[in-house]
Design a protein around this motif. Structure first.
Motif, PDB file in Angstrom:
ATOM      1  N   ARG A  76      -7.652  -4.817  -0.717  1.00  0.00           N
ATOM      2  CA  ARG A  76      -6.820  -5.051  -2.012  1.00  0.00           C
ATOM      3  C   ARG A  76      -5.802  -6.152  -1.753  1.00  0.00           C
ATOM      4  O   ARG A  76      -5.226  -6.856  -2.558  1.00  0.00           O
ATOM      5  N   ASP A  80      -5.193  -9.208  -4.065  1.00  0.00           N
ATOM      6  CA  ASP A  80      -4.245  -9.114  -5.161  1.00  0.00           C
ATOM      7  C   ASP A  80      -2.899 -10.025  -4.745  1.00  0.00           C
ATOM      8  O   ASP A  80      -2.116 -10.441  -5.442  1.00  0.00           O
ATOM      9  N   ASP A  84      -4.196 -14.588  -4.245  1.00  0.00           N
ATOM     10  CA  ASP A  84      -3.150 -15.010  -5.390  1.00  0.00           C
ATOM     11  C   ASP A  84      -2.210 -15.878  -4.903  1.00  0.00           C
ATOM     12  O   ASP A  84      -2.090 -17.003  -5.587  1.00  0.00           O
ATOM     13  N   ARG A 100       4.617  -9.935  -5.714  1.00  0.00           N
ATOM     14  CA  ARG A 100       3.154  -9.431  -5.888  1.00  0.00           C
ATOM     15  C   ARG A 100       2.827  -8.353  -5.132  1.00  0.00           C
ATOM     16  O   ARG A 100       2.080  -7.317  -5.580  1.00  0.00           O
ATOM     17  N   CYS A 101       3.122  -8.028  -4.058  1.00  0.00           N
ATOM     18  CA  CYS A 101       2.861  -7.061  -3.133  1.00  0.00           C
ATOM     19  C   CYS A 101       3.576  -5.821  -3.755  1.00  0.00           C
ATOM     20  O   CYS A 101       3.001  -4.573  -3.674  1.00  0.00           O
ATOM     21  N   GLU A 103       4.350  -5.376  -6.939  1.00  0.00           N
ATOM     22  CA  GLU A 103       3.842  -4.968  -8.061  1.00  0.00           C
ATOM     23  C   GLU A 103       2.467  -4.522  -7.851  1.00  0.00           C
ATOM     24  O   GLU A 103       2.221  -3.472  -8.634  1.00  0.00           O
ATOM     25  N   ARG A 104       1.602  -5.020  -7.042  1.00  0.00           N
ATOM     26  CA  ARG A 104       0.222  -4.677  -6.928  1.00  0.00           C
ATOM     27  C   ARG A 104      -0.246  -3.888  -5.884  1.00  0.00           C
ATOM     28  O   ARG A 104      -1.173  -3.033  -5.828  1.00  0.00           O
ATOM     29  N   ALA A 108       1.551   0.176  -7.260  1.00  0.00           N
ATOM     30  CA  ALA A 108       0.432   0.241  -8.016  1.00  0.00           C
ATOM     31  C   ALA A 108      -0.695   0.903  -7.315  1.00  0.00           C
ATOM     32  O   ALA A 108      -0.763   2.046  -7.480  1.00  0.00           O
TER      33      ALA A 108
END
Length: 366
Positions: A76, A80, A84, A100-101, A103-104, A108
């Protein structure tokens, strides 16, 4: 509460886990395996998620007497965050993989899995503060401005904040290291990781070239004259001055900077510093740390993880884009970066920059 403590193997997450345990919570330590081919040892202060880091985290968990697990999120993370990152640079944008880390992956993937397993929340070693209010939880800056990480947490939603815990936000980094030493943690003096964790040697351009191959093209000035060559436009970002290798100097010998990246044309555009100043920023992919604000309001605006806060005004337009107008021009704003809005110390939300330019002040003030 039953809490998952995200344990990277560093001093901050170690103390965060200890403080949650001291507060009376039922704590389980979890180390995220984010690399599909994790190195045995760190090459330097850069990077993380090595086998050494996992071992350091396990030793802290053993000292605290809490269960410890390694959760494999490498696939993942690659999709992600790493993929990205590559695609954003390939498109001429400058992403922030830490946002991004968060967030995702951490808020998440990790949080969703923790909640699905019956835990009440996740604690991390980020330097930020959660403030309880009658309207709900708010995300605020840490008391230590040198370590404040609220910028990279600006992607969190109200639901994610409801289950997030940042027990270090009221403490300075020297105090954290001293506390770790008092607790007998071997990581008390371990260097901080920094820069991009999956590029251990810090050579972003070289790392991208390995994955995208050389894509040579011209470096041109704003008049279109070729002044140099490059091996890949993806290796450049707006505001960059070093490493340009220009072959044709300006007559006045003024320093030149990257003012534009055009990957479709494989072209990098350079110009003088005065061309970098912008005061109108547009962003999409909006994330609000609470209710979305209404109308145009004054905010503090931060454009980089360790950048200064700038005064400005912002609103969401009819197309759902964030439009930010700064009180003064600032330099080096690139598409792909994140803009985070503050109301005092409170994080309001964030967006991903799609463009930046100079506002027509003369027209608006006439």
């Amino acid at each position: 509460m039953r809490i998952v403590a995200a344990m990277s193997g560093g001093v901050d997450s170690a103390v965060a886990a200890a403080r949650m345990l001291d507060a009376g919570h039922d704590v389980v330590g979890v180390h995220l395996a984010l690399s599909q081919s994790a190195a045995t040892l760190r090459e330097s202060a850069r990077g993380c998620c090595t086998i050494e880091d996992a071992g350091d985290a396990r030793r802290v968990a053993d000292r605290l007497g809490i269960p410890f697990y390694v959760w494999d999120m490498a696939e993942r993370f690659r999709a992600d965050v790493v993929d990205d990152f590559v695609s954003e640079y390939q498109a001429g944008r400058t992403p922030n993989p830490c946002l991004r880390c968060n967030e995702r992956i951490k808020f998440a993937g990790l949080l969703d899995k923790a909640l699905a397993l019956g835990f009440d929340g996740v604690a991390t070693g980020h330097y930020a503060q959660i403030v309880e209010t009658p309207q709900g939880r708010e995300l605020h800056r840490a008391v230590d401005p040198a370590k404040d990480q609220s910028y990279v947490l600006g992607v969190l939603t109200a639901d994610q904040l409801a289950a997030a815990h940042f027990p270090l936000g009221d403490t300075t980094k020297p105090q954290i290291r001293a506390e770790a030493a008092e607790r007998g943690f071997a990581v008390a003096k371990k260097p901080d990781s920094h820069d991009i964790c999956f590029i251990a040697d810090g050579d972003t351009r070289g790392w991208l070239t390995e994955r995208l191959g050389e894509q040579p093209g011209p470096i041109v000035d704003t008049d279109g004259e070729v002044v140099g060559e490059h091996a890949g436009a993806y290796g450049y970002t707006v505001g960059q001055r070093r490493g340009l290798g220009l072959k044709v100097p300006r007559a006045d010998h003024a320093k030149r900077y990257v003012v534009g990246v055009e990957p479709q044309r494989r072209t990098v555009v350079v110009g003088t510093a005065d061309l970098l100043g912008v005061d109108l920023i547009e962003a999409d992919r909006l994330r609000w740390c609470g209710a979305a604000p209404e109308g145009e309001q004054a905010y503090g605006v931060q454009l980089r993880a360790h950048g200064e806060e700038l005064p400005g005004r912002a609103r969401v337009d009819e197309q759902g884009r964030l439009v930010v107008r700064l009180a003064e021009r600032t330099r080096g704003v690139a598409p792909g970066q994140s803009v985070v809005l503050y109301a005092g110390t409170r994080v309001v939300g964030s967006g991903t920059i799609t463009g930046a330019r100079r506002a027509d002040r003369d027209a608006s003030e006439s």
